[in-house]
Structure formats: C-alpha cells, structure tokens
Design a protein around this motif. Structure first.
Motif, mmCIF file in Angstrom:
data_model
loop_
_atom_site.group_PDB
_atom_site.id
_atom_site.type_symbol
_atom_site.label_atom_id
_atom_site.label_comp_id
_atom_site.label_asym_id
_atom_site.label_seq_id
_atom_site.Cartn_x
_atom_site.Cartn_y
_atom_site.Cartn_z
ATOM 1 N N UNK A 43 0.812 -1.209 0.000
ATOM 2 C CA UNK A 43 0.000 0.000 0.000
ATOM 3 C C UNK A 43 0.852 1.268 0.000
ATOM 4 N N UNK A 44 1.971 1.273 0.714
ATOM 5 C CA UNK A 44 2.809 2.464 0.708
ATOM 6 C C UNK A 44 3.418 2.702 -0.666
ATOM 7 N N UNK A 45 3.694 1.620 -1.390
ATOM 8 C CA UNK A 45 4.189 1.765 -2.757
ATOM 9 C C UNK A 45 3.065 2.189 -3.704
ATOM 10 N N UNK A 46 1.908 1.567 -3.558
ATOM 11 C CA UNK A 46 0.784 1.841 -4.455
ATOM 12 C C UNK A 46 0.238 3.256 -4.291
ATOM 13 N N UNK A 47 0.222 3.759 -3.066
ATOM 14 C CA UNK A 47 -0.410 5.054 -2.800
ATOM 15 C C UNK A 47 0.590 6.178 -2.559
ATOM 16 N N UNK A 48 1.863 5.914 -2.767
ATOM 17 C CA UNK A 48 2.873 6.951 -2.574
ATOM 18 C C UNK A 48 2.608 8.121 -3.530
ATOM 19 N N UNK A 49 2.551 9.329 -2.981
ATOM 20 C CA UNK A 49 2.371 10.509 -3.810
ATOM 21 C C UNK A 49 0.963 10.751 -4.296
ATOM 22 N N UNK A 50 -0.017 9.990 -3.807
ATOM 23 C CA UNK A 50 -1.395 10.214 -4.246
ATOM 24 C C UNK A 50 -1.832 11.612 -3.811
ATOM 25 N N UNK A 51 -2.496 12.305 -4.726
ATOM 26 C CA UNK A 51 -2.892 13.680 -4.434
ATOM 27 C C UNK A 51 -4.405 13.778 -4.307
ATOM 28 N N UNK A 52 -4.852 14.863 -3.697
ATOM 29 C CA UNK A 52 -6.284 15.081 -3.533
ATOM 30 C C UNK A 52 -6.941 15.278 -4.895
#
Length: 304
Positions: free
Chosen positions: A42-51
């Motif tokens: 999950x930390x790899x998949x969601x790294x840098x996800x923005x609003x």
C-alpha cells in the motif's frame, strides 16, 4: 416478528468460531510478517497520491461540514445487459466494470488522470465467518490512471488488475495504511481518497431445510434520506434483476443538487457509451452536451 406480534423463534446452529477467535487469529497472522508485507504494497501503491480536484472551479471550505444529500438514477436494462457482456469478455466482475465507468467520469470532471477511489470490502473471506456477528469491513483504495487515449476496454482491464491486487492485500486496516503513509492532513477532506464507490448485489433468499416458510411476515423497505456525507462523493450502485439503481451522495458545501444530478446523469451516459463502444478511446466518448457543460460550470461558480 409476525403481523400478529408473536416472535419468530428458531433454533440456530452453533457457530464454529466466536469473534474473539477471529480477533486472535488476525492478531497472530498480522504479527507474523503479513502486516509488513501488505503495508509495503500500500505504501508503494499510494505513494504521492494527491487530492482529487472534483470540480476544479469550486472553492473548497477550510473545514468539511459533512452536511450531505443524495440524488438517484436508474440505469436501464440495456446497460445492465452490456455490463454483463463486458464483464464476461474481460474475465472480471460487474463491480469492476461499473467502477471503471466511475473512474472515467471523475477523470472528466476533475481533469486529472490520477484517480483514487475508496471502496469497502466485507472482510468475510473464510466460510466460518459468514454467520458471525461483528465488524469485518475494511476500506481499500483503487488508484487508477485514466488517460484520455485509453479505450474503455483497456480501462476495465486495468481496474480489474488493480482490484485483484487490492483484494490480495485487503486485511491490513485502512487506518494503518494512513499511519504508514502519514499524508498531510487537511480538515476539508479525508486522507488518501475523497470519493467512495459502493457496489451491492442483494443476497438471494436462503431458507433452512425443514424450516416453515414465514408467510405471515411483512417486509417493507425503509426510505431513509441521507443528510450527511462522509466523503465528497459516494456512488452506490445496486444491481436489480434487470437494471442498476444508482445513488450519489454528496457534500452540500461542495456541490449544488443540480450539479450532482447532472453528474449522475453524465455518469450514466458515459458508462453506456463505453459499454456500447468499448474500443473507442475515452476522450471521444460523449459525456455532456456543450450547453450542459456551460450550465454545470455556471452552477459550480455560483456556489463559490
């Protein structure tokens, strides 16, 4: 309870496990390296996800009020049948097809290609848990890249792969994912995703062998209008026998009801277009007429 007021009493079989057994099993499993493995995904998949800028022209209040409302729409039998056909061709589920259409809509409205959508999972992934009372629900984040040159068929395949991966890492609690990623917190929005997708298929009626039919029981649906909204948007798609009932819950401090109704109608139109022409690129699929687009922008600016 029967119409006459007498309670229905039925002997229930003993449960193979209790909730405490499940909790102990989960704790043991997550302390044997499984939690670290899933968190790494999950930390790899969601790294840098923005609003997600749902409507870019809209001013977002500094603090979410969570006041909400809901609009509804029904997808016709032609869309229902097309969802079935595309799901079979793609080797996936109806859930994935309808979710892909929602991702395409969000990309159109926001102008973004990086689309993060939350979705709940039941968490009852073992037969012994089916009859057990307790909370097993978790939230997964499906992060899709929705580029204009993709075809709807390609988008369905991409979302299918993302959903399969997410379900393979579904047992780590969502709050642990948030803690691990430690995103900048904002009182105006929820962390990691601001839009939720919920899919429901009514369970078939199950009658225990030898149990008398409950012919004197009356069941009526309760229409409970929502006046709160946990997220910017929550789309619920409920499969009926030959149609889909849609409910779009929205924050009233972000959207006017007229814009929410347009958004739901545009979702229905965009999904139908993708289903009818799955090999056409998304940018060429219609969403709204020019006059509708102008009115939508006027409504959003008037709400600022």
């Amino acid at each position: 309870r029967t119409q006459g007021g007498a309670a229905l009493v039925r002997d229930l079989p003993a449960l193979p496990v209790q909730y405490a057994d499940y909790a102990a099993w989960e704790q043991e499993r997550l302390t044997q390296g499984e939690a670290e493995r899933q968190l790494a995904y999950w930390t790899s998949q969601l790294d840098g996800v923005s609003a997600l800028p749902l409507v870019p022209e809209h001013a977002r209040p500094p603090t979410a009020s969570h006041a909400g409302a809901e609009v509804e729409h029904v997808l016709p039998a032609s869309v229902h049948d097309a969802v079935e056909a595309i799901a079979r061709e793609a080797g996936t589920t109806r859930f994935v097809v309808v979710l892909a259409g929602f991702a395409a809509l969000l990309a159109r409205y926001s102008g973004a290609e990086d689309i993060a959508i939350g979705t709940p999972v039941a968490g009852r992934n073992h037969p012994d848990l089916e009859g057990l009372i307790g909370c097993f629900v978790n939230t997964l984040v499906i992060r899709a890249t929705v580029e204009p040159h993709l075809t709807f068929r390609r988008l369905v395949a991409d979302v299918r792969d993302l959903v399969v991966e997410a379900q393979q890492h579904q047992t780590v609690p969502f709050e642990h994912v948030v803690e691990a990623l430690a995103p900048d917190r904002d009182l105006s929005r929820t962390p990691l995703f601001q839009v939720l997708f919920n899919y429901a298929e009514p369970a078939p009626a199950v009658h225990e062998e030898g149990a008398p039919p409950a012919t004197d029981v009356t069941i009526e649906p309760l229409d409970a209008a929502s006046q709160t909204a946990k997220f910017d948007l929550t789309l619920t798609a409920t499969k009926l026998s030959q149609a889909y009932a849609l409910g779009l819950q929205f924050r009233t401090d972000l959207l006017e009801p007229s814009l929410a109704r347009q958004m739901l109608a545009h979702y229905a139109r965009l999904l139908a277009a993708g289903l009818m022409n799955p090999d056409k690129v998304l940018a060429e699929h219609p969403q709204m007429e020019a006059a509708e687009h102008t009115q939508a922008l006027a409504d959003s600016r008037g709400h600022d």
